[in-house]
Design a protein around this motif. Structure first.
Motif, mmCIF file in Angstrom:
data_model
loop_
_atom_site.group_PDB
_atom_site.id
_atom_site.type_symbol
_atom_site.label_atom_id
_atom_site.label_comp_id
_atom_site.label_asym_id
_atom_site.label_seq_id
_atom_site.Cartn_x
_atom_site.Cartn_y
_atom_site.Cartn_z
ATOM 1 N N ASN A 10 65.379 76.282 102.450
ATOM 2 C CA ASN A 10 66.231 75.644 101.433
ATOM 3 C C ASN A 10 67.558 76.364 101.175
ATOM 4 O O ASN A 10 67.976 76.514 100.034
ATOM 5 N N ARG A 12 70.584 75.425 103.081
ATOM 6 C CA ARG A 12 71.266 74.666 104.126
ATOM 7 C C ARG A 12 72.679 75.179 104.399
ATOM 8 O O ARG A 12 73.058 75.372 105.560
ATOM 9 N N LYS A 16 73.826 76.981 107.723
ATOM 10 C CA LYS A 16 74.837 76.312 108.537
ATOM 11 C C LYS A 16 75.919 77.288 108.993
ATOM 12 O O LYS A 16 76.363 77.244 110.149
ATOM 13 N N ASP A 36 61.010 76.905 109.761
ATOM 14 C CA ASP A 36 61.469 76.213 108.561
ATOM 15 C C ASP A 36 60.320 76.147 107.557
ATOM 16 O O ASP A 36 59.405 75.332 107.693
ATOM 17 N N SER A 39 61.512 73.508 103.904
ATOM 18 C CA SER A 39 62.808 73.125 103.335
ATOM 19 C C SER A 39 62.851 71.624 103.064
ATOM 20 O O SER A 39 62.376 70.819 103.864
ATOM 21 N N ASP A 41 65.955 70.344 101.893
ATOM 22 C CA ASP A 41 67.387 70.099 101.744
ATOM 23 C C ASP A 41 68.064 69.708 103.048
ATOM 24 O O ASP A 41 69.289 69.728 103.156
ATOM 25 N N GLY A 42 67.270 69.373 104.060
ATOM 26 C CA GLY A 42 67.845 68.946 105.330
ATOM 27 C C GLY A 42 68.269 70.087 106.229
ATOM 28 O O GLY A 42 69.047 69.869 107.171
ATOM 29 N N THR A 43 67.757 71.293 106.006
ATOM 30 C CA THR A 43 68.145 72.448 106.815
ATOM 31 C C THR A 43 67.814 72.232 108.292
ATOM 32 O O THR A 43 68.662 72.422 109.167
ATOM 33 N N GLU A 45 67.233 69.514 109.975
ATOM 34 C CA GLU A 45 68.013 68.414 110.556
ATOM 35 C C GLU A 45 69.435 68.867 110.872
ATOM 36 O O GLU A 45 69.995 68.510 111.920
ATOM 37 N N MET A 46 70.018 69.659 109.976
ATOM 38 C CA MET A 46 71.368 70.174 110.212
ATOM 39 C C MET A 46 71.385 71.066 111.450
ATOM 40 O O MET A 46 72.296 70.983 112.284
ATOM 41 N N GLU A 49 71.274 69.103 114.637
ATOM 42 C CA GLU A 49 72.549 68.458 114.945
ATOM 43 C C GLU A 49 73.465 69.401 115.720
ATOM 44 O O GLU A 49 74.194 68.971 116.609
ATOM 45 N N LYS A 58 57.145 74.444 111.522
ATOM 46 C CA LYS A 58 57.127 74.031 110.123
ATOM 47 C C LYS A 58 56.166 74.889 109.298
ATOM 48 O O LYS A 58 55.051 75.179 109.724
#
Length: 279
Positions: A10, A12, A16, A36, A39, A41-43, A45-46, A49, A58
């Motif tokens: 959490n 992100r 990043k 991870d 999380s 908060d989209g960590t 997924e970021m 990307e 996980k």
């Protein structure tokens, strides 16, 4: 290929910034393994990307540092032989040649754990150039030279996978967070591995995100909950376990007595604050 094990939870925006620095490395021959820990908060997924081939492990949100690195160890044990590895925090800032320099040093120094020297992002002052653990006094200090280093953090630690297997994993149920990395590297030192830092390899640390904060007394229940939590670096239970795992037999009893005194001081702190406020 270098395998990078990166625990996250959490943060992100902080993560990043680190991921962007990975994408700028002169040596891009690495595989990122993201641990991870639940999380939301989209960590993850970021990260995907930016680095699509990332392996994601996980967690349920309760791994903490020791648990996250134990998950890394279990994954490594199944998948790797003697590939170079890097354990690192996401709140660090690394230069573009960090991986290139680290992998070269690891190749040139067999049976060695190599830690990047840490400097404050804000002040530029040295934070960690290797630690000397004095089990006789149960104290830690910055080593004066390489010969004194018998303890390292895992904030930018290079080691080979086979060496990791020989050293063994972490003990998340006993040392979930603080002291887990120190116990690991002390164990490595006691098994005959060299511990090295060098000014060739360095990183900067965002000290505002380290999580080391004092516990303020407001209410008894909330104070003691925090005092005996994994977030407290002075948790006497964890220090007791650390002593049992790292101190030679003649010093276990002495150091356990020291930990008890430290714990008693923490337990009595609210009463001291209360008496002072009454006066």
């Amino acid at each position: 290929m270098l395998y990078i094990f990166l625990p996250v939870h959490n943060r992100r925006d902080i993560t990043k910034f680190f991921i962007e620095s990975l994408c700028k490395q002169t040596n891009r021959d690495f595989q990122l393994v993201l641990i991870d820990d639940g999380s939301v908060d989209g960590t993850a997924e970021m990260v995907m990307e930016h680095i699509p081939n990332t392996v994601v492990i996980k967690g349920n949100g309760n791994l903490w540092w020791g648990g996250a690195l134990q998950e890394a160890y279990k994954w490594l044990y199944k998948h790797l032989t003697n590939e170079p590895c890097l354990l690192i925090n996401d709140d660090t800032v690394i230069g573009e040649e960090f991986i290139e320099v680290g992998t070269r040093l690891l190749q040139d120094n067999p049976k060695t754990l190599i830690l990047a020297q840490s400097f404050s992002l804000k002040s530029g002052q040295a934070i960690d150039k290797g630690v000397h653990y004095d089990y006789k006094k149960l104290s830690f200090r910055q080593a004066k030279d390489q010969s004194e280093i018998n303890c390292l953090s895992t904030r930018g630690l290079f080691l080979n996978a086979d060496d990791f297997k020989i050293i063994g994993g972490f003990y998340p149920k006993l040392l979930p967070h603080y002291l887990s990395d120190y116990e690991f590297t002390i164990r490595a030192f006691n098994k005959g591995f060299n511990l090295l830092t060098t000014d060739e390899l360095h990183l900067k640390v965002n000290e505002e995100t380290t999580g080391l904060h004092g516990i303020k007394f407001e209410r008894f229940k909330s104070y003691y909950k925090k005092f005996f939590s994994n977030r407290n670096a002075s948790n006497p239970r964890h220090w007791m376990i650390f002593v049992l795992l790292t101190a030679p037999l003649p010093y276990k009893i002495l150091n356990i007595f020291r930990v008890c005194l430290m714990g008693l001081k923490g337990v009595l702190h609210p009463f001291k604050v209360l008496i002072t406020s009454i006066k």
